[in-house]
Design an enzyme around this catalytic site. Sequence first.
Site, PDB file in Angstrom:
ATOM      1  CD  GLN A   1      52.565  23.118  12.747  1.00  0.00           C
ATOM      2  OE1 GLN A   1      53.519  23.537  13.466  1.00  0.00           O
ATOM      3  NE2 GLN A   1      51.451  24.118  12.653  1.00  0.00           N
TER       4      GLN A   1
ATOM      5  NE  ARG B   1      58.319  25.126  13.244  1.00  0.00           N
ATOM      6  CZ  ARG B   1      56.896  25.512  13.432  1.00  0.00           C
ATOM      7  NH1 ARG B   1      56.798  26.649  13.989  1.00  0.00           N
ATOM      8  NH2 ARG B   1      55.834  24.907  12.540  1.00  0.00           N
TER       9      ARG B   1
ATOM     10  CG  ASP C   1      47.285  27.729  21.010  1.00  0.00           C
ATOM     11  OD1 ASP C   1      46.921  27.318  19.760  1.00  0.00           O
ATOM     12  OD2 ASP C   1      48.206  28.137  21.259  1.00  0.00           O
ATOM     13  CD  GLU C   2      50.109  24.509  19.142  1.00  0.00           C
ATOM     14  OE1 GLU C   2      49.569  23.803  17.971  1.00  0.00           O
ATOM     15  OE2 GLU C   2      51.005  25.148  19.017  1.00  0.00           O
TER      16      GLU C   2
ATOM     17  CE  LYS D   1      49.357  27.603  16.829  1.00  0.00           C
ATOM     18  NZ  LYS D   1      49.270  28.323  18.071  1.00  0.00           N
ATOM     19  CB  THR D   2      48.722  33.611  18.624  1.00  0.00           C
ATOM     20  OG1 THR D   2      49.525  32.293  18.827  1.00  0.00           O
ATOM     21  CG2 THR D   2      48.841  34.237  20.203  1.00  0.00           C
TER      22      THR D   2
END
Length: 676
Positions: free
Chosen positions: A244, A609, A213-214, A30-31
């Site tokens: 998430q 993770r 973002d997020e 995503k980044t």
Amino acid sequence: MLNSLNSPQREAVKYLDGPLLVLAGAGSGKTRVITQKISYLIDEAGYSPKEIAAITFTNKAAREMQDRVGKLMQGKSTKGLTIATFHSLGLQMLRAEAALLGYKPQFSILDSSDSYKIVADILATTDKQIIRKTQWQISAWKNAFLNADQAKAQADEDLTVAAAKVYQLYQQTLKAYQAVDFDDLIKLPVELFQLHESALNKWQRKLQYLLIDEYQDTNACQYKLVKMLTGLRGQFTAVGDDDQAIYGWRGADVENLRQLTDDFSKLKIIKLEQNYRSTVRILRAANQVISNNPKLFEKKLWSDLGTGDLIQVSAAMSEEAEAESVIMKIQAHKFEHRTKFLDYAVLYRGNHQARIFEQQLRNHKIPYTVSGGQSFFDKAEIKDLVSYLRLIANEDDDPAFIRAATTPKKGIGNTTLERLGEYASLHKISLFAAAFEADFQSDVGAKQLDDLLNFCAYINKLQQRAVRDQANEVLDDLLNTIQYEAFLYDSEEPRAAESKWANVMDFIGWLSKKGEANTEYGLEAEAKNLLELTQMVSLMSMLEGQEAGEVDAVKLSTLHAAKGLEFGHVFLIGVEEGILPHRESVDLGVTDPTKIEEERRLMYVGITRAQKSLNISWCKKRKRAGEMALCEPSRFIAELPKDDVRHFGNPFNDPEISKDFGKSKMANIKAMLANN
């Protein structure tokens, strides 16, 4: 440049026909999409850098993004591009429009300990639990965009009725101090835009394209801000993952994702489902666990990184046994695979679980870092200095006045401060202003008044220099004048004093560097004077403090703090009923489905993770309130795909399999030792 992206990523970068929601699964890049889109907007779509804002939740995420954009745009101007946290953007807006809300541009930003003290004073109690609960409740109201009157109207039980009254007095106190708290940095810009259409139009023109973002972590207030800034055009890209969403307890509302589909009829949705981080087994486990939650949007992560190792689930006899077993596994695995310590992470639900692991790691001389430990900015010596900076920026900041006036001691005693405080509150002025009032001065002894006025005059002198001189010169003079180094050596053991003084020097060096005009993270940054630096420091200290560089150490972290990170090998510990899911979500046998769903998302974050291997452990017995209590494995363990899991130390499994696996592992290590 776009050739390095997969097809949905490329589509997300190029889509500019209206509002866009990118549903980005864990590890799906995503980044990369956000940074490539910034570059695309400037290079291909004709946007000027100053018309674009990318908004994140943490300094770390903002820094990573700045770094990547700097590399992508090498040699091209990015002057004016905004890559900032929600709170820093709010701060920029408030600084520019402060007068419209009755604030001066150098308002102070209070941290959580300052606001705790104000709440404690209003409540006139030392009961930490009541103070914390009230503070938390006020914060929740602000995040939900409720003012004190609305909170009062909604309050339905004694505690919330009392908290609503405190909220009113708390806001009045902040206004008197010309100060805002962390939540105000979002709430006040929304109020500003509701009250002043001209300010809203100005910022809508200024920021033509937003990237958020997020997005699943936004609260009601942040959603309002985004909606107001994007206006009818809806020129934005929101990137988020409903799987998430783990900050419901902090006011985040995963419903904001669904709300987008209602509020923006032209919303386009693109899903990123290819995971570039984990093996197939790890993703199968993540997908299967999260499939037990009702879905806002259907998506399934996949990967072409191979099947990978079986997931290990181990039952330990006690917390000590669990910690010992994990440390031994890390040592053996590191020896066998020639990895580094930083490839390993131990993740847990609550901070208290770390203590026993820290002991074991120290016993085995294994380096480790703990996430969510004390921030650099929380150290007393840094707070001492920051209190002077805050006072230079805003002399009405009473909490900063008290700390600066008494550290180091300057002959201003408690009695003088008490009288000053009484006079100031009676006349509704700040402590600094009260010191210059003739009526107050006639009430204080000559020596005490001299010391007080000398201090105030010195602050006035620094205020003039703060806008004129270089930040490092002003800071050096300040330290010399108050003789801070001597004060540290007088009040601390030599080694502690030395370490504190080194922190002060680090801080001054870091601030001086921030004050210079330079290219920061590959982006052009303008020089800042001491006033601008002070507000930046107040904000950074609350967002998370300085990030240490990557050290070769095992990472201990809560699941919340680990979001956004990845590790070669993850040990997820204490996966028991009452811990994960947390006992509050399964309280008294009455299960709250929304709380259980958030706990399951936390488990999902933990699983995703891991890149190469995942170890999950639980204890059969655990100390609770000094007594040994029996524990049950978490319901989430039963939700893992059976074929991808191997259980150890669990009576319900075939002991022979575990024994054979242990034997072959030992044989491998012996063979390696023989070859060395």
